[in-house]
Structure formats: structure tokens, C-alpha cells
Design a protein around this motif. Structure first.
Motif, PDB file in Angstrom:
ATOM      1  N   ALA A 225      30.040  15.065  42.117  1.00  0.00           N
ATOM      2  CA  ALA A 225      30.287  15.228  43.547  1.00  0.00           C
ATOM      3  C   ALA A 225      29.154  14.613  44.344  1.00  0.00           C
ATOM      4  O   ALA A 225      27.978  14.797  44.040  1.00  0.00           O
ATOM      5  N   ALA A 226      29.523  13.860  45.376  1.00  0.00           N
ATOM      6  CA  ALA A 226      28.554  13.234  46.283  1.00  0.00           C
ATOM      7  C   ALA A 226      27.651  12.239  45.566  1.00  0.00           C
ATOM      8  O   ALA A 226      26.554  11.959  46.008  1.00  0.00           O
ATOM      9  N   ALA A 227      28.085  11.701  44.437  1.00  0.00           N
ATOM     10  CA  ALA A 227      27.305  10.689  43.728  1.00  0.00           C
ATOM     11  C   ALA A 227      28.199   9.507  43.404  1.00  0.00           C
ATOM     12  O   ALA A 227      29.411   9.639  43.277  1.00  0.00           O
ATOM     13  N   THR A 228      27.619   8.332  43.271  1.00  0.00           N
ATOM     14  CA  THR A 228      28.412   7.150  42.969  1.00  0.00           C
ATOM     15  C   THR A 228      28.647   7.026  41.470  1.00  0.00           C
ATOM     16  O   THR A 228      27.859   7.509  40.657  1.00  0.00           O
ATOM     17  N   SER A 229      29.726   6.344  41.104  1.00  0.00           N
ATOM     18  CA  SER A 229      30.111   6.227  39.703  1.00  0.00           C
ATOM     19  C   SER A 229      29.483   4.980  39.085  1.00  0.00           C
ATOM     20  O   SER A 229      30.059   3.906  39.091  1.00  0.00           O
ATOM     21  N   VAL A 230      28.273   5.123  38.586  1.00  0.00           N
ATOM     22  CA  VAL A 230      27.557   4.030  37.932  1.00  0.00           C
ATOM     23  C   VAL A 230      26.945   4.589  36.657  1.00  0.00           C
ATOM     24  O   VAL A 230      26.539   5.741  36.620  1.00  0.00           O
ATOM     25  N   GLU A 231      26.885   3.786  35.595  1.00  0.00           N
ATOM     26  CA  GLU A 231      26.341   4.279  34.340  1.00  0.00           C
ATOM     27  C   GLU A 231      24.818   4.216  34.359  1.00  0.00           C
ATOM     28  O   GLU A 231      24.209   3.835  35.333  1.00  0.00           O
ATOM     29  N   ASN A 232      24.197   4.582  33.238  1.00  0.00           N
ATOM     30  CA  ASN A 232      22.826   5.071  33.305  1.00  0.00           C
ATOM     31  C   ASN A 232      21.960   4.648  32.130  1.00  0.00           C
ATOM     32  O   ASN A 232      22.456   4.171  31.131  1.00  0.00           O
ATOM     33  N   THR A 233      20.675   4.957  32.257  1.00  0.00           N
ATOM     34  CA  THR A 233      19.661   4.797  31.211  1.00  0.00           C
ATOM     35  C   THR A 233      18.291   4.696  31.858  1.00  0.00           C
ATOM     36  O   THR A 233      18.136   4.052  32.883  1.00  0.00           O
ATOM     37  N   THR A 234      17.300   5.297  31.232  1.00  0.00           N
ATOM     38  CA  THR A 234      15.905   5.048  31.565  1.00  0.00           C
ATOM     39  C   THR A 234      15.237   4.455  30.332  1.00  0.00           C
ATOM     40  O   THR A 234      15.380   4.981  29.231  1.00  0.00           O
ATOM     41  N   LEU A 235      14.548   3.349  30.528  1.00  0.00           N
ATOM     42  CA  LEU A 235      13.835   2.668  29.455  1.00  0.00           C
ATOM     43  C   LEU A 235      12.344   2.767  29.724  1.00  0.00           C
ATOM     44  O   LEU A 235      11.910   2.633  30.871  1.00  0.00           O
ATOM     45  N   ALA A 236      11.552   2.988  28.687  1.00  0.00           N
ATOM     46  CA  ALA A 236      10.106   3.071  28.888  1.00  0.00           C
ATOM     47  C   ALA A 236       9.371   2.397  27.737  1.00  0.00           C
ATOM     48  O   ALA A 236       9.839   2.391  26.591  1.00  0.00           O
ATOM     49  N   VAL A 237       8.218   1.839  28.074  1.00  0.00           N
ATOM     50  CA  VAL A 237       7.288   1.274  27.099  1.00  0.00           C
ATOM     51  C   VAL A 237       5.944   1.958  27.320  1.00  0.00           C
ATOM     52  O   VAL A 237       5.431   1.972  28.445  1.00  0.00           O
ATOM     53  N   VAL A 238       5.382   2.533  26.282  1.00  0.00           N
ATOM     54  CA  VAL A 238       4.050   3.126  26.319  1.00  0.00           C
ATOM     55  C   VAL A 238       3.155   2.306  25.402  1.00  0.00           C
ATOM     56  O   VAL A 238       3.519   2.042  24.250  1.00  0.00           O
ATOM     57  N   VAL A 239       2.007   1.892  25.912  1.00  0.00           N
ATOM     58  CA  VAL A 239       1.061   1.114  25.112  1.00  0.00           C
ATOM     59  C   VAL A 239      -0.314   1.771  25.193  1.00  0.00           C
ATOM     60  O   VAL A 239      -0.736   2.226  26.267  1.00  0.00           O
ATOM     61  N   THR A 240      -0.996   1.825  24.059  1.00  0.00           N
ATOM     62  CA  THR A 240      -2.345   2.373  23.995  1.00  0.00           C
ATOM     63  C   THR A 240      -3.251   1.407  23.257  1.00  0.00           C
ATOM     64  O   THR A 240      -2.791   0.584  22.457  1.00  0.00           O
ATOM     65  N   ASP A 241      -4.565   1.523  23.521  1.00  0.00           N
ATOM     66  CA  ASP A 241      -5.523   0.719  22.766  1.00  0.00           C
ATOM     67  C   ASP A 241      -6.075   1.485  21.567  1.00  0.00           C
ATOM     68  O   ASP A 241      -7.013   1.031  20.907  1.00  0.00           O
ATOM     69  N   ALA A 242      -5.480   2.639  21.251  1.00  0.00           N
ATOM     70  CA  ALA A 242      -5.882   3.400  20.068  1.00  0.00           C
ATOM     71  C   ALA A 242      -5.446   2.684  18.792  1.00  0.00           C
ATOM     72  O   ALA A 242      -4.475   1.927  18.781  1.00  0.00           O
ATOM     73  N   ILE A 243      -6.158   2.960  17.702  1.00  0.00           N
ATOM     74  CA  ILE A 243      -5.760   2.471  16.386  1.00  0.00           C
ATOM     75  C   ILE A 243      -4.747   3.458  15.822  1.00  0.00           C
ATOM     76  O   ILE A 243      -5.082   4.617  15.530  1.00  0.00           O
ATOM     77  N   LEU A 244      -3.501   3.015  15.686  1.00  0.00           N
ATOM     78  CA  LEU A 244      -2.427   3.868  15.192  1.00  0.00           C
ATOM     79  C   LEU A 244      -1.687   3.185  14.057  1.00  0.00           C
ATOM     80  O   LEU A 244      -1.529   1.963  14.040  1.00  0.00           O
ATOM     81  N   SER A 245      -1.218   3.982  13.102  1.00  0.00           N
ATOM     82  CA  SER A 245      -0.272   3.508  12.101  1.00  0.00           C
ATOM     83  C   SER A 245       1.122   3.548  12.714  1.00  0.00           C
ATOM     84  O   SER A 245       1.334   4.109  13.789  1.00  0.00           O
ATOM     85  N   LYS A 246       2.091   2.977  12.020  1.00  0.00           N
ATOM     86  CA  LYS A 246       3.462   3.014  12.512  1.00  0.00           C
ATOM     87  C   LYS A 246       3.982   4.458  12.627  1.00  0.00           C
ATOM     88  O   LYS A 246       4.590   4.807  13.658  1.00  0.00           O
ATOM     89  N   PRO A 247       3.754   5.347  11.643  1.00  0.00           N
ATOM     90  CA  PRO A 247       4.174   6.741  11.840  1.00  0.00           C
ATOM     91  C   PRO A 247       3.480   7.422  13.014  1.00  0.00           C
ATOM     92  O   PRO A 247       4.099   8.229  13.727  1.00  0.00           O
ATOM     93  N   GLN A 248       2.214   7.111  13.242  1.00  0.00           N
ATOM     94  CA  GLN A 248       1.523   7.700  14.395  1.00  0.00           C
ATOM     95  C   GLN A 248       2.088   7.165  15.703  1.00  0.00           C
ATOM     96  O   GLN A 248       2.204   7.905  16.689  1.00  0.00           O
ATOM     97  N   ALA A 249       2.464   5.887  15.738  1.00  0.00           N
ATOM     98  CA  ALA A 249       3.115   5.336  16.929  1.00  0.00           C
ATOM     99  C   ALA A 249       4.444   6.031  17.181  1.00  0.00           C
ATOM    100  O   ALA A 249       4.822   6.282  18.338  1.00  0.00           O
ATOM    101  N   LYS A 250       5.167   6.362  16.115  1.00  0.00           N
ATOM    102  CA  LYS A 250       6.423   7.097  16.264  1.00  0.00           C
ATOM    103  C   LYS A 250       6.161   8.473  16.864  1.00  0.00           C
ATOM    104  O   LYS A 250       6.883   8.922  17.773  1.00  0.00           O
ATOM    105  N   ARG A 251       5.135   9.164  16.392  1.00  0.00           N
ATOM    106  CA  ARG A 251       4.818  10.468  16.958  1.00  0.00           C
ATOM    107  C   ARG A 251       4.411  10.340  18.417  1.00  0.00           C
ATOM    108  O   ARG A 251       4.797  11.175  19.255  1.00  0.00           O
ATOM    109  N   LEU A 252       3.654   9.307  18.754  1.00  0.00           N
ATOM    110  CA  LEU A 252       3.286   9.084  20.152  1.00  0.00           C
ATOM    111  C   LEU A 252       4.535   8.882  21.003  1.00  0.00           C
ATOM    112  O   LEU A 252       4.648   9.431  22.112  1.00  0.00           O
TER     113      LEU A 252
END
Length: 331
Positions: A225-252
């Protein structure tokens, strides 16, 4: 610090858009390959090379990330970014072959009033190439790049960015394309759900409302109600200068995506395609338990701020019936 994703050394961002199309592409370019992972929580995602980022798979580092409008048509943007990187000789080497690694994600902006009659081939591959070629340390926020055609339930969406550092000096920054099914503001007022995390008046300094009414907490979604009919999504990229493994990046990525819930109401809906990429340039060591927890905490705050900035800085599309921008009402 510029309060941008490019506060992480070795990261550049470029936009390319088409005003008549009301859509565009944003490319995040890493000067050196970055360790990366992905966290997907929306019910309707569209991704490129998402399987490659699975922890069981071989490739650990990526060369760029492509974010695009255009729904599934926009997945071609990654090919344009890849083509530009190939010209630079960048990529994963397999004997004499060099393959640029470019994950990406898309959001739906096909019903925002722009001219999508592009003929046989959609323009997103060319836009991806142009965005990669334009990558720099400064870039526009709001209605720019992949955020040009973005909307939310009640205000124009857009592209936002923010950055911070832990007390130990590890930096983390985020870029978000905000095309959510829900609302980034409390009701239709000037207050952002992310207001508790605001730094330096970046969201207009309005804080939160003095009290929350039932109307403020009611569900406001596109198509409702009272909103337009358009589809959706929010995309984000997070970058750090920390030393991370791939599993640690997944946890981040998993911790950082809680920032979506601090900035969007409701979030992670069946028709949202919410996706967060986490990448590490691997310059500064951190403790693998308490240090990673603290980094994730700060990252989630940064994501919330980036999402709110995307709406705060957006400008309305020049089409009949287009959603107003936050600045039109409260700027």
C-alpha cells in the motif's frame, strides 16, 4: 580519510551510467588481487562467480567486483570489467593463460521509468568496461553508477560509502547500492534507521525520532500500500586492510551483513537479492578471534552508514511518478 571505500589503499572505484536508460554499473578494482568471500541473504539474488567464492573452492583472490543494475541482463557488466583487466594483463595465471577474476551482483531497476529498449544486446558489458576504465580514488555517491536507477519503498535509492578504523588502526570501508524492498528511513520522516552510527553529520544529523509510533513500525514495501511496484536488492562491498584468510573473509561478510538490518526495515525479504562481498588487501595482522570480532562489529556499522548515505545523497529520477529524493523533502 575520505569516508569512502577507497580509504583502503590499493582500491579504486569507477562508475558508468546512461541517463536515458536510468541504470548503470560500478566497478571496484583492486590494484593487487584481494582475498574475498560472499554472504547472500536475500531471497532473490543474482550473482556472477558466486560459486568461486565458496570456501571449498580453489581460487582465493579476486581482481575486481562488478555491481550493476539491469537485473539478470546486468550480469554482463562483469565481462566488461574483465575485458578491461585483461588489457592490463591482470588475472589468475594458468600456465600461459591469464584470467581476470571478477565476481559481481545485480539489482532490479527495469521498471523505474528509463528506456530499456536496448535492442538485441543490453549495454551492461560496455558500461562495465567504462566503469573499470574510470576507476579512481574519488567517486560520486547517490544517483551514480549502479545506484543511478535504485529505489526504496518510499525514497529514491542510490549508492553510498563509508569508512572507519578499529582502535588498533585496521581500516574497513563499505560501498552499498541501495535498491531495497523496505525503507531506509523511519516512516516517511527524515530519520534514518542507521542514525545511531552516524559520523560527522553524514546523514543530516537528524538522529532518531523522540518516540516510535505504530505507523513508523508498520511494514512499508515496494508493491505494498502506498508504494510503487518495483523489484529490489541491496548490494554491498566491504574491504579491509587486515590480513585475512578466505574463511575469515567469509566470517567478516556474515558479521558485516548485520549492518543491513541496522539500516533497512524490513530486510532480507523473499524478493530482495541482498548480497555482501568481503575482501581483504592483507596488509595488517589481526587477532583471529577478538580482532576479527571487533573488525566485524565496525564493518557492520560502516555498512549501515553506507546504506543510509546512498539514500541521503540520492537525487530523484526525471520521470513522471518517480519517487522523491530524501534531499527533496528534508535537505
Amino acid at each position: 580519510m575520505k569516508n569512502l571505500l577507497t580509504d583502503i589503499s590499493g582500491v579504486r572505484v569507477g562508475h558508468a551510467e546512461d541517463a536515458a536508460l536510468a541504470s548503470g554499473v560500478t566497478a571496484v578494482i583492486f590494484d593487487s588481487p584481494a582475498v574475498a568471500a560472499i554472504d547472500v541473504r536475500g531471497g532473490g539474488p543474482g550473482t556472477r562467480e558466486g560459486a568461486l567464492l565458496d570456501l571449498a573452492n580453489t581460487v582465493e583472490r579476486i581482481d575486481a567486483i562488478a555491481l550493476s543494475g539491469g537485473s539478470a541482463f546486468g550480469l554482463e557488466a562483469g565481462g566488461g570489467v574483465q575485458a578491461w583487466l585483461a588489457e592490463q594483463g591482470r588475472g589468475f595465471a594458468v600456465r600461459d593463460a591469464v584470467i581476470p577474476i571478477v565476481p559481481g551482483a545485480i539489482m532490479f531497476d527495469l521498471l523505474n521509468g528509463g528506456d530499456k529498449a536496448w535492442g538485441r544486446f543490453p549495454p551492461y558489458r560496455d558500461l562495465g568496461y567504462a566503469a573499470a576504465a574510470a576507476a579512481a580514488e574519488t567517486f560520486a555517491l547517490g544517483s551514480a553508477g549502479a545506484g543511478l536507477g535504485a529505489t526504496t519503498a518510499n525514497f529514491k535509492g542510490g549508492l553510498g560509502s563509508a569508512s572507519a578504523a578499529t582502535p588498533g588502526g585496521v581500516r574497513v570501508a563499505a560501498l552499498a547500492v541501495v535498491n531495497a524492498v523496505g525503507s531506509v528511513t523511519v516512516g516517511d520522516g527524515p530519520w534514518f534507521w542507521a542514525a545511531p552510527f552516524e559520523i560527522g553529520g553524514e546523514l543530516g544529523g537528524r538522529g532518531l525520532p523522540p518516540a516510535f509510533t505504530p505507523d513508523m513500525l508498520a511494514m512499508r514495501i515496494k508493491g505494498g500500500a502506498a508504494a510503487t511496484s518495483v523489484e529490489n536488492t541491496t548490494l554491498a562491498v566491504v574491504v579491509t586492510d587486515a590480513i585475512l584468510s578466505k574463511p575469515q573473509a567469509k566470517r567478516l561478510a556474515m558479521i558485516a551483513q548485520t549492518g543491513f538490518a541496522r539500516a533497512i526495515y524490513p530486510v532480507h525479504a523473499p524478493l530482495d537479492g541482498d548480497v555482501l562481498f568481503a575482501a581483504a588487501t592483507c596488509e595488517k595482522p589481526i587477532d583471529p578471534l577478538a580482532g576479527l570480532t571487533e573488525l566485524g562489529m565496525v564493518a557492520a556499522n560502516v555498512v549501515a552508514r553506507a546504506i543510509a548515505r546512498g539514500v541521503h545523497d540520492a537525487t530523484a529520477l526525471p520521470f513522471l511518478g518517480a519517487l522523491p529524493a530524501w534531499q527533496d523533502r528534508f535537505g
